[in-house]
Design an enzyme around this catalytic site. Structure first.
Site, PDB file in Angstrom:
ATOM      1  N   ALA A 120       0.211  -2.913   9.025  1.00 55.89           N
ATOM      2  CA  ALA A 120       0.272  -3.180   7.595  1.00 55.89           C
ATOM      3  C   ALA A 120      -0.842  -2.384   6.929  1.00 55.89           C
ATOM      4  O   ALA A 120      -1.843  -2.039   7.570  1.00 55.89           O
ATOM      5  CB  ALA A 120       0.080  -4.669   7.349  1.00 55.89           C
ATOM      6  N   GLY A 144       1.327  -4.409  12.628  1.00 60.36           N
ATOM      7  CA  GLY A 144       2.672  -4.604  12.099  1.00 60.36           C
ATOM      8  C   GLY A 144       3.642  -3.538  12.582  1.00 60.36           C
ATOM      9  O   GLY A 144       4.858  -3.783  12.666  1.00 60.36           O
ATOM     10  N   GLU A 168       4.711  -4.817  15.837  1.00 63.58           N
ATOM     11  CA  GLU A 168       5.558  -5.992  15.600  1.00 63.58           C
ATOM     12  C   GLU A 168       6.947  -5.584  15.115  1.00 63.58           C
ATOM     13  O   GLU A 168       7.943  -6.213  15.466  1.00 63.58           O
ATOM     14  CB  GLU A 168       4.894  -6.910  14.567  1.00 63.58           C
ATOM     15  CG  GLU A 168       3.653  -7.584  15.120  1.00 63.58           C
ATOM     16  CD  GLU A 168       2.896  -8.350  14.054  1.00 63.58           C
ATOM     17  OE1 GLU A 168       2.437  -7.706  13.088  1.00 63.58           O
ATOM     18  OE2 GLU A 168       2.768  -9.568  14.184  1.00 63.58           O
ATOM     19  N   GLU A 220      -5.242  -6.380  15.397  1.00 60.79           N
ATOM     20  CA  GLU A 220      -5.647  -7.210  14.253  1.00 60.79           C
ATOM     21  C   GLU A 220      -6.988  -7.902  14.495  1.00 60.79           C
ATOM     22  O   GLU A 220      -7.753  -8.129  13.568  1.00 60.79           O
ATOM     23  CB  GLU A 220      -4.562  -8.258  13.946  1.00 60.79           C
ATOM     24  CG  GLU A 220      -3.286  -7.696  13.338  1.00 60.79           C
ATOM     25  CD  GLU A 220      -2.252  -7.267  14.363  1.00 60.79           C
ATOM     26  OE1 GLU A 220      -2.605  -7.042  15.537  1.00 60.79           O
ATOM     27  OE2 GLU A 220      -1.077  -7.134  13.978  1.00 60.79           O
TER      28      GLU A 220
HETATM   29  N1  DAK Z   1      -3.766   0.722   6.684  1.00 65.19           N
HETATM   30  C1  DAK Z   1      -4.164   1.598   5.757  1.00 65.19           C
HETATM   31  N2  DAK Z   1      -4.523   2.859   6.011  1.00 65.19           N
HETATM   32  C2  DAK Z   1      -4.474   3.262   7.278  1.00 65.19           C
HETATM   33  C3  DAK Z   1      -4.066   2.409   8.335  1.00 65.19           C
HETATM   34  C4  DAK Z   1      -3.705   1.076   7.991  1.00 65.19           C
HETATM   35  N3  DAK Z   1      -3.245   0.195   8.880  1.00 65.19           N
HETATM   36  N4  DAK Z   1      -4.136   3.098   9.480  1.00 65.19           N
HETATM   37  C5  DAK Z   1      -4.553   4.326   9.170  1.00 65.19           C
HETATM   38  N5  DAK Z   1      -4.759   4.438   7.852  1.00 65.19           N
HETATM   39  C6  DAK Z   1      -5.221   5.589   7.106  1.00 65.19           C
HETATM   40  C7  DAK Z   1      -6.718   5.792   7.280  1.00 65.19           C
HETATM   41  O1  DAK Z   1      -7.427   4.973   6.386  1.00 65.19           O
HETATM   42  C8  DAK Z   1      -6.849   7.247   6.947  1.00 65.19           C
HETATM   43  O2  DAK Z   1      -6.794   7.424   5.572  1.00 65.19           O
HETATM   44  P1  DAK Z   1      -8.040   8.094   4.740  1.00 65.19           P
HETATM   45  O3  DAK Z   1      -9.196   7.205   5.003  1.00 65.19           O
HETATM   46  O4  DAK Z   1      -8.186   9.443   5.359  1.00 65.19           O
HETATM   47  O5  DAK Z   1      -7.576   8.110   3.324  1.00 65.19           O
HETATM   48  C9  DAK Z   1      -5.567   7.860   7.509  1.00 65.19           C
HETATM   49  O6  DAK Z   1      -4.649   6.776   7.635  1.00 65.19           O
HETATM   50  C10 DAK Z   1      -5.751   8.485   8.869  1.00 65.19           C
HETATM   51  O7  DAK Z   1      -6.361   7.532   9.713  1.00 65.19           O
HETATM   52  P2  DAK Z   1      -7.610   7.884  10.658  1.00 65.19           P
HETATM   53  O8  DAK Z   1      -8.510   8.878  10.021  1.00 65.19           O
HETATM   54  O9  DAK Z   1      -8.220   6.582  11.062  1.00 65.19           O
HETATM   55  O10 DAK Z   1      -6.866   8.585  11.885  1.00 65.19           O
HETATM   56  P3  DAK Z   1      -7.235   8.557  13.435  1.00 65.19           P
HETATM   57  O11 DAK Z   1      -6.316   9.528  14.068  1.00 65.19           O
HETATM   58  O12 DAK Z   1      -8.731   8.748  13.620  1.00 65.19           O
HETATM   59  O13 DAK Z   1      -6.909   7.067  13.916  1.00 65.19           O
HETATM   60  C11 DAK Z   1      -5.520   5.083  14.058  1.00 65.19           C
HETATM   61  C12 DAK Z   1      -5.569   6.638  13.870  1.00 65.19           C
HETATM   62  C13 DAK Z   1      -4.096   4.636  13.827  1.00 65.19           C
HETATM   63  C14 DAK Z   1      -5.930   4.755  15.511  1.00 65.19           C
HETATM   64  C15 DAK Z   1      -6.533   4.410  13.078  1.00 65.19           C
HETATM   65  O14 DAK Z   1      -6.258   4.877  11.761  1.00 65.19           O
HETATM   66  C16 DAK Z   1      -6.467   2.917  13.064  1.00 65.19           C
HETATM   67  O15 DAK Z   1      -7.056   2.243  13.934  1.00 65.19           O
HETATM   68  N6  DAK Z   1      -5.789   2.351  12.053  1.00 65.19           N
HETATM   69  C17 DAK Z   1      -5.743   0.920  11.844  1.00 65.19           C
HETATM   70  C18 DAK Z   1      -4.889   0.251  12.847  1.00 65.19           C
HETATM   71  C19 DAK Z   1      -4.863  -1.268  12.639  1.00 65.19           C
HETATM   72  O16 DAK Z   1      -5.920  -1.921  12.662  1.00 65.19           O
HETATM   73  N7  DAK Z   1      -3.675  -1.773  12.429  1.00 65.19           N
HETATM   74  C20 DAK Z   1      -3.483  -3.212  12.209  1.00 65.19           C
HETATM   75  C21 DAK Z   1      -3.467  -3.453  10.733  1.00 65.19           C
HETATM   76  S1  DAK Z   1      -3.253  -5.149  10.357  1.00 65.19           S
HETATM   77  C22 DAK Z   1       2.014  -9.994   7.824  1.00 65.19           C
HETATM   78  C23 DAK Z   1       2.735  -9.226   8.647  1.00 65.19           C
HETATM   79  C24 DAK Z   1       2.146  -8.195   9.332  1.00 65.19           C
HETATM   80  C25 DAK Z   1       0.819  -7.939   9.196  1.00 65.19           C
HETATM   81  C26 DAK Z   1       0.078  -8.695   8.361  1.00 65.19           C
HETATM   82  C27 DAK Z   1       0.691  -9.733   7.672  1.00 65.19           C
HETATM   83  N8  DAK Z   1       2.599 -11.080   7.138  1.00 65.19           N
HETATM   84  C28 DAK Z   1       3.993 -11.286   7.342  1.00 65.19           C
HETATM   85  C29 DAK Z   1       1.924 -11.886   6.247  1.00 65.19           C
HETATM   86  C30 DAK Z   1       0.236  -6.880   9.935  1.00 65.19           C
HETATM   87  C31 DAK Z   1      -1.083  -6.628   9.944  1.00 65.19           C
HETATM   88  C32 DAK Z   1      -1.572  -5.385  10.474  1.00 65.19           C
HETATM   89  O17 DAK Z   1      -0.852  -4.534  10.945  1.00 65.19           O
END
Ligand code: DAK
Length: 257
Positions: free
Chosen positions: A65, A108, A111, A131
């Protein structure tokens, strides 16, 4: 329909939805989530389509997400907006949904993959539920579908300790149907989907319904669903056609009726 966060195309009887926020690693904001399900529902209603693929790009299926959109959301907003209901729209899709995954499928994104019916992964695919690293837990089925699929211990490790799975590991643990080369991974998924789309449509629908029942019911209830679906297929022209074609040693000509 005009979309801003996804691309759609059809190849033969396969409808393809491509997540298209590459600068954000295809992170799901609410706009993209809505468009993905809108597009899937359009393909689901289209009689010329037999299977649906959801894909991203080589680097990322989806990195979860959109954290930037979610960061300031309050508890009250979560409850009032009922965001889980949006994600649940995937459960209403009756045609087979195949995730074609390359690169990151996190949070997400993972998921979403877990909620699909089958998964084709490129060798670079990586699956995880990170997460915990941002102070929350999976909210779109990650704890439940993952545990059912890979078992308690591995699910615990993934959810509590951010263990990611390579494509090969994901296949080993039953999360992925097949692993293919990065180059041409979408073509490989499309060929797989085309094969599925060539099957008897009513039987495919019943098959999906019955297999899903295995995850929702007791064995006795699941067997009752299977029996009902099996019996119902004897009311279709395709059952007559399929069996007649076997007897006449020819290919069946499915009507979807
Ligand atoms: N959200 C927003 N931006 C993201 C992102 C994310 N999840 N993942 C990556 N980006 C953005 C980064 O911020 C960056 O943008 P700028 O800062 O350059 O503007 C760009 O994508 C490139 O990312 P990186 O520079 O970090 O690239 P790397 O190759 O170094 O790393 C990575 C890639 C995918 C390993 C890393 O970006 C990363 O760890 N991203 C976050 C992964 C994460 O934590 N995902 C879980 C998010 S929480 C719900 C249902 C579902 C959910 C929630 C509620 N309900 C039904 C209520 C789900 C929650 C989640 O998924």
């Amino acid at each position: 329909m005009t979309y801003t966060t996804i691309l759609t195309e059809t190849r033969g009887r396969v409808g393809i939805v491509q997540l298209n926020r590459p600068k954000q690693m295809n992170a799901f904001n609410l706009a993209m989530l809505g468009e993905v399900f809108d597009a899937m529902e359009v393909f689901d209603k289209d009689e010329t389509i037999g299977a649906i693929i959801v894909t991203g790009n080589e680097k990322a299926f989806a990195a979860g997400a959109d954290i930037k959109e979610m960061a300031e959301v309050t508890y009250a907003q979560m409850v009032v907006e009922e965001r889980v209901r949006v994600w649940d729209r995937i459960r209403g899709i009756r045609k087979p949904v195949i995730a074609a995954v390359s690169g990151w499928a996190l949070g997400g994104g993972c998921e979403f993959v877990l909620a699909c019916d089958m998964v084709v992964a490129s060798e670079s695919a990586k699956f995880g539920q990170p997460e915990i690293t941002i102070g929350v837990i999976p909210g779109a089925g990650g704890t439940q579908r993952l545990a059912r699929l890979v078992g308690k211990q591995l699910a615990m490790e993934m959810v509590i300790n951010n263990r990611t799975l390579t494509a090969a590991e994901a296949q080993q643990f039953g999360l992925v149907n097949r692993v293919v080369a990065v180059e041409g991974y979408l073509d490989a998924a499309a060929a797989f989907a085309e094969e599925i789309a060539s099957r008897a449509p009513m039987a495919v629908r019943m098959a999906k319904d019955a297999v899903n029942a295995a995850f929702e019911t007791t064995l006795t209830e699941g067997l009752a669903v299977e029996k009902r679906d099996f019996y119902q297929l004897f009311a279709t022209e395709d059952q007559k056609e399929g069996m007649q074609a076997f007897i006449e040693k020819r290919q069946p000509n499915w009507k979807g009726k």
